[in-house]
Write an enzyme that holds these catalytic residues in place. Structure first.
Site, PDB file in Angstrom:
ATOM      1  CG  HIS A 177      -0.317  -0.200   2.526  1.00  0.00           C
ATOM      2  ND1 HIS A 177       0.130  -1.444   2.950  1.00  0.00           N
ATOM      3  CD2 HIS A 177      -0.038   0.663   3.544  1.00  0.00           C
ATOM      4  CE1 HIS A 177       0.643  -1.344   4.159  1.00  0.00           C
ATOM      5  NE2 HIS A 177       0.561  -0.076   4.549  1.00  0.00           N
ATOM      6  CG  LEU A 178       1.650   5.351  -2.730  1.00  0.00           C
ATOM      7  CD1 LEU A 178       3.156   5.407  -2.504  1.00  0.00           C
ATOM      8  CD2 LEU A 178       1.289   5.761  -4.145  1.00  0.00           C
TER       9      LEU A 178
END
Length: 337
Positions: A255-256
């Site tokens: 996840h960014l």
């Protein structure tokens, strides 16, 4: 419920499924293709707990991604958990069983650390003199209320604890979704560390940065573009943003983070929270993309977890602060920067 597989790293035979809570004895056999007489026919006994995400190998817990050798560093296998979408019926939860998010685990850890400070211990002992010698208890002896967060190290892998799968639930929650397309979904962080804190997640199941390969580059470029779009659409034009990944995140699924640099949030509670976003522990999105372009993989430097223990220093002027409340008060002087 996830399914667990023993995957031969040299590809000599098909993956072997480890049924939930059932002992499987393996060794020298046609199934493993091992013919070495140094390996007995009953070399290891494996019992997978698919809910908790580990495999017991002669009383040793093997987490997803850990390497297992049958004998003398030979015949390597990797533990891997995958979602079993074919089974539409969810396993019933045991009494008092909870799903922990990364932040809930952090909060529990912070609460335990707070209880261990001399001032708090003295106060706690005075108020509860009969509880002085009961460390580790949490409102009773029920095993469902006791959680221990795995200590990250250089071989840390995600997906070990039940709470670590929380993102896979959150990304399906329409209340948290703010954008989605065929490749990614953007959700609000349930425990934001700043005024604006979004997570960009791929629909493709990718457990961590180490699982990324060169073919994922275009996906990560798209994730970065979507993150930038969120920034461009943000009404608070005076705020600065950063986009990046935690080197060793506790939550399974890549996840960014897209996070504003005000860090004005009640959910930012401890040194670990702060340092995870303001030190090299936070790897810029473009840096990850560049690593995939040049090397076809993402390399995490050793000693990353030590960065979480660094003193609290302002990310703007680098001035050290003694506590989180003092740091937050100090940050107000940079609010117009």
């Amino acid at each position: 419920m996830p399914s667990c597989w023993l995957v031969s790293e040299d590809g000599k035979h098909k993956s072997i499924q480890l049924p939930h809570l059932q002992a499987v004895v393996l060794g020298r056999s046609p199934e493993t293709q091992i013919k070495d007489n140094k390996c007995s026919r009953q070399q290891v006994e494996l019992k997978a707990d698919n809910n908790k995400g580990y495999v017991i190998v002669k009383q040793v817990k093997m987490r997803a991604g850990h390497r297992l050798h049958m004998v003398n560093q030979l015949y390597p296998y990797t533990i891997r958990f995958t979602e079993d979408f074919a089974n539409s019926c969810k396993a019933p939860k045991r009494p008092h069983q909870h799903e922990y998010s990364e932040e809930q685990a952090d909060a529990s850890e912070a609460h335990r650390n707070k209880r261990q400070t001399p001032e708090h211990t003295e106060k706690h002992t005075a108020q509860h003199p009969h509880r002085e010698k009961e460390p580790g208890k949490c409102g009773g002896s029920s095993p469902g209320l006791s959680y221990k967060r795995p200590e990250p190290d250089n071989d840390h892998v995600e997906g070990g604890g039940h709470w670590s799968q929380g993102l896979k639930v959150s990304m399906q929650d329409p209340k948290l979704q703010v954008h989605k397309d065929e490749q990614v979904v953007v959700i609000k962080d349930k425990y934001p560390k700043a005024q604006y804190h979004w997570l960009v997640l791929p629909w493709e199941s990718i457990p961590n940065l180490k699982a990324l390969r060169k073919e994922h580059k275009e996906l990560l470029v798209h994730m970065q573009c979507v993150g930038q779009r969120m920034v461009d659409q943000c009404p608070a034009k005076h705020l600065h943003f950063r986009m990046g990944y935690h080197a060793i995140p506790s939550m399974s699924h890549v996840h960014l983070h897209v996070i504003s640099q005000d860090f004005d949030s009640p959910s930012l509670k401890n040194k670990k929270h702060w340092n995870s976003f303001t030190t090299d522990y936070f790897i810029e999105s473009q840096e990850v993309i560049t690593m995939l372009e040049k090397h076809g993989k993402v390399t995490i430097k050793e000693g990353m977890t030590e960065l979480l223990k660094l003193p609290l220093c302002c990310h703007v002027c680098k001035k050290e602060q003694a506590t989180i409340p003092k740091l937050k008060e100090h940050l107000k002087c940079h609010s117009k920067v």
